[in-house]
Design a protein around this motif. Structure first.
Motif, PDB file in Angstrom:
ATOM      1  N   PHE A 177       3.121  -3.474   9.344  1.00 48.34           N
ATOM      2  CA  PHE A 177       2.266  -3.933   8.256  1.00 48.34           C
ATOM      3  C   PHE A 177       2.300  -2.944   7.097  1.00 48.34           C
ATOM      4  CE2 PHE A 177      -1.883  -4.079   6.128  1.00 48.34           C
ATOM      5  CZ  PHE A 177      -1.866  -5.392   5.677  1.00 48.34           C
ATOM      6  N   ALA A 178       2.180  -1.661   7.393  1.00 49.35           N
ATOM      7  CA  ALA A 178       2.212  -0.643   6.334  1.00 49.35           C
ATOM      8  C   ALA A 178       3.560  -0.646   5.628  1.00 49.35           C
ATOM      9  CB  ALA A 178       1.916   0.737   6.921  1.00 49.35           C
ATOM     10  N   THR A 179       4.640  -0.787   6.381  1.00 43.61           N
ATOM     11  CA  THR A 179       5.976  -0.811   5.786  1.00 43.61           C
ATOM     12  C   THR A 179       6.140  -2.029   4.879  1.00 43.61           C
ATOM     13  OG1 THR A 179       6.830   0.345   7.726  1.00 43.61           O
ATOM     14  CG2 THR A 179       8.448  -0.737   6.303  1.00 43.61           C
ATOM     15  N   ALA A 180       5.673  -3.191   5.331  1.00 44.35           N
ATOM     16  CA  ALA A 180       5.754  -4.400   4.511  1.00 44.35           C
ATOM     17  C   ALA A 180       4.886  -4.270   3.254  1.00 44.35           C
ATOM     18  CB  ALA A 180       5.324  -5.617   5.330  1.00 44.35           C
ATOM     19  N   LEU A 181       3.711  -3.702   3.399  1.00 43.02           N
ATOM     20  CA  LEU A 181       2.835  -3.506   2.246  1.00 43.02           C
ATOM     21  C   LEU A 181       3.484  -2.557   1.236  1.00 43.02           C
ATOM     22  CD1 LEU A 181       0.009  -4.263   1.188  1.00 43.02           C
ATOM     23  CD2 LEU A 181      -0.832  -2.193   2.279  1.00 43.02           C
ATOM     24  N   GLY A 182       4.123  -1.501   1.721  1.00 43.36           N
ATOM     25  CA  GLY A 182       4.841  -0.586   0.837  1.00 43.36           C
ATOM     26  C   GLY A 182       6.001  -1.269   0.143  1.00 43.36           C
ATOM     27  N   GLY A 183       6.711  -2.126   0.877  1.00 40.11           N
ATOM     28  CA  GLY A 183       7.817  -2.876   0.269  1.00 40.11           C
ATOM     29  C   GLY A 183       7.327  -3.807  -0.830  1.00 40.11           C
ATOM     30  N   ALA A 184       6.199  -4.468  -0.591  1.00 39.11           N
ATOM     31  CA  ALA A 184       5.619  -5.342  -1.623  1.00 39.11           C
ATOM     32  C   ALA A 184       5.203  -4.517  -2.835  1.00 39.11           C
ATOM     33  CB  ALA A 184       4.428  -6.104  -1.049  1.00 39.11           C
ATOM     34  N   GLY A 185       4.648  -3.343  -2.585  1.00 35.00           N
ATOM     35  CA  GLY A 185       4.267  -2.461  -3.689  1.00 35.00           C
ATOM     36  C   GLY A 185       5.469  -2.019  -4.498  1.00 35.00           C
ATOM     37  N   MET A 186       6.582  -1.748  -3.822  1.00 32.40           N
ATOM     38  CA  MET A 186       7.799  -1.359  -4.538  1.00 32.40           C
ATOM     39  C   MET A 186       8.285  -2.496  -5.432  1.00 32.40           C
ATOM     40  SD  MET A 186       9.855   0.741  -1.573  1.00 32.40           S
ATOM     41  CE  MET A 186      11.377   0.819  -2.486  1.00 32.40           C
ATOM     42  N   ALA A 187       8.253  -3.730  -4.900  1.00 31.03           N
ATOM     43  CA  ALA A 187       8.714  -4.876  -5.685  1.00 31.03           C
ATOM     44  C   ALA A 187       7.817  -5.097  -6.904  1.00 31.03           C
ATOM     45  CB  ALA A 187       8.744  -6.131  -4.810  1.00 31.03           C
ATOM     46  N   LEU A 188       6.512  -5.020  -6.714  1.00 39.69           N
ATOM     47  CA  LEU A 188       5.591  -5.193  -7.837  1.00 39.69           C
ATOM     48  C   LEU A 188       5.740  -4.079  -8.868  1.00 39.69           C
ATOM     49  CD1 LEU A 188       2.401  -6.324  -5.892  1.00 39.69           C
ATOM     50  CD2 LEU A 188       3.815  -7.727  -7.420  1.00 39.69           C
ATOM     51  N   GLY A 197       5.597   1.473 -13.940  1.00 41.29           N
ATOM     52  CA  GLY A 197       5.762   1.209 -12.520  1.00 41.29           C
ATOM     53  C   GLY A 197       6.340   2.363 -11.722  1.00 41.29           C
ATOM     54  N   LEU A 198       6.713   3.463 -12.396  1.00 42.29           N
ATOM     55  CA  LEU A 198       7.395   4.547 -11.680  1.00 42.29           C
ATOM     56  C   LEU A 198       6.502   5.188 -10.614  1.00 42.29           C
ATOM     57  CD1 LEU A 198       9.952   6.186 -11.301  1.00 42.29           C
ATOM     58  CD2 LEU A 198       9.109   7.794 -13.012  1.00 42.29           C
ATOM     59  N   TRP A 199       5.300   5.575 -10.997  1.00 40.99           N
ATOM     60  CA  TRP A 199       4.423   6.253 -10.027  1.00 40.99           C
ATOM     61  C   TRP A 199       4.032   5.316  -8.873  1.00 40.99           C
ATOM     62  CZ3 TRP A 199       3.735  10.749  -8.262  1.00 40.99           C
ATOM     63  CH2 TRP A 199       2.603  11.083  -7.526  1.00 40.99           C
ATOM     64  N   PRO A 200       3.626   4.055  -9.148  1.00 36.05           N
ATOM     65  CA  PRO A 200       3.354   3.149  -8.018  1.00 36.05           C
ATOM     66  C   PRO A 200       4.590   2.918  -7.140  1.00 36.05           C
ATOM     67  CG  PRO A 200       2.418   2.256 -10.028  1.00 36.05           C
ATOM     68  CD  PRO A 200       3.233   3.460 -10.415  1.00 36.05           C
ATOM     69  N   PHE A 201       5.770   2.907  -7.759  1.00 36.60           N
ATOM     70  CA  PHE A 201       6.999   2.740  -6.986  1.00 36.60           C
ATOM     71  C   PHE A 201       7.214   3.918  -6.042  1.00 36.60           C
ATOM     72  CE2 PHE A 201      11.537   3.097  -6.180  1.00 36.60           C
ATOM     73  CZ  PHE A 201      11.874   1.798  -5.843  1.00 36.60           C
ATOM     74  N   LEU A 260       7.217   3.727  -2.072  1.00 34.87           N
ATOM     75  CA  LEU A 260       8.382   4.207  -1.334  1.00 34.87           C
ATOM     76  C   LEU A 260       7.957   5.179  -0.233  1.00 34.87           C
ATOM     77  CD1 LEU A 260      11.476   4.419  -0.966  1.00 34.87           C
ATOM     78  CD2 LEU A 260      11.453   6.231  -2.695  1.00 34.87           C
ATOM     79  N   ALA A 261       7.017   6.059  -0.543  1.00 30.67           N
ATOM     80  CA  ALA A 261       6.512   6.991   0.475  1.00 30.67           C
ATOM     81  C   ALA A 261       5.853   6.225   1.629  1.00 30.67           C
ATOM     82  CB  ALA A 261       5.520   7.964  -0.150  1.00 30.67           C
ATOM     83  N   ILE A 262       5.123   5.169   1.317  1.00 31.35           N
ATOM     84  CA  ILE A 262       4.500   4.354   2.369  1.00 31.35           C
ATOM     85  C   ILE A 262       5.566   3.713   3.241  1.00 31.35           C
ATOM     86  CG2 ILE A 262       3.122   2.273   2.793  1.00 31.35           C
ATOM     87  CD1 ILE A 262       1.478   3.050   0.291  1.00 31.35           C
ATOM     88  N   VAL A 263       6.632   3.210   2.624  1.00 29.41           N
ATOM     89  CA  VAL A 263       7.730   2.604   3.389  1.00 29.41           C
ATOM     90  C   VAL A 263       8.384   3.640   4.300  1.00 29.41           C
ATOM     91  CG1 VAL A 263      10.050   1.608   3.185  1.00 29.41           C
ATOM     92  CG2 VAL A 263       8.187   0.738   1.770  1.00 29.41           C
ATOM     93  N   VAL A 264       8.656   4.825   3.769  1.00 27.18           N
ATOM     94  CA  VAL A 264       9.301   5.869   4.568  1.00 27.18           C
ATOM     95  C   VAL A 264       8.410   6.284   5.735  1.00 27.18           C
ATOM     96  CG1 VAL A 264      10.079   8.281   4.531  1.00 27.18           C
ATOM     97  CG2 VAL A 264      10.768   6.723   2.707  1.00 27.18           C
TER      98      VAL A 264
END
Length: 186
Positions: free
Chosen positions: A54-65, A80-84, A88-92
């Motif tokens: 769930f956290a990885t998917a949420l991070g991926g959605a955040g990267m896309a947005l 969008g750089l800082w949110p990206f 990305l850190a959440i995904v990792v």
């Protein structure tokens, strides 16, 4: 005259009231054992896997947005750089937790109290949705009140006082001192 005899380590006192009021402090080992007894049961591997996915998917959605906002360059960062980077850190971390956390670990089992996290997240989404419409003051005040009173268990007096102080502090820092373009009423 009544005198108590103090046994064990620590200061000795002949005053019965003083001796009764000050129990010997617990050792770190005793505290750890006490906390372990009161701790909720561990979540287990499946729960850790699901929450990590769930956290990885949420991070991926955040990267896309965030990419949709425009990343810019390191020399001229876009909105969008800082949110990206954060997403990305959440995904990792989520991916690492999928590999490492599948053995169980110290994660807590979901309980009724776990829904407090969902309530906190929902109120944060409410803040984000209301801020462009009515400014940050009212939504921030409501968010602080909910978090301090309902989620934190503060008294109404403390929750109101702290919420007013937090919003006033944010106003002073972000509007008056830094002159940011955050939507605001005044």
């Amino acid at each position: 005259m009544n005198q108590t005899i103090h046994e064990g380590p620590g200061p000795q006192s002949n005053d019965p009231v003083e001796s009764a009021a000050e129990p010997d402090p617990l050792t770190p080992e005793q505290l750890a054992a006490l906390w372990e007894e009161e701790a909720p049961p561990p979540a287990g591997g499946l729960s850790n896997l699901i929450s990590s996915l769930f956290a990885t998917a949420l991070g991926g959605a955040g990267m896309a947005l965030a990419a949709g906002l425009g990343l810019g360059t390191p020399a001229a960062p876009g909105p969008g750089l800082w949110p990206f980077v954060m997403s990305l850190a959440i995904v990792v971390f989520g991916a690492v937790q999928i590999v490492v956390g599948r053995h169980g670990g110290d994660g807590e089992k979901f309980s009724k109290l776990s829904w407090l996290t969902a309530a906190g997240f929902a109120t944060l989404i409410g803040l984000v949705l209301l801020m462009p419409v009515i400014g940050f003051e009212i939504p921030s005040l409501l968010l602080c009140l909910v978090w301090m009173k309902l989620l934190g268990g503060e008294t109404w007096r403390a929750a109101v006082l702290y919420s007013l102080l937090v919003v006033a502090g944010f106003y002073a820092i972000f509007i008056l001192a830094l002159g940011t373009t955050i939507p605001h009423l005044f």
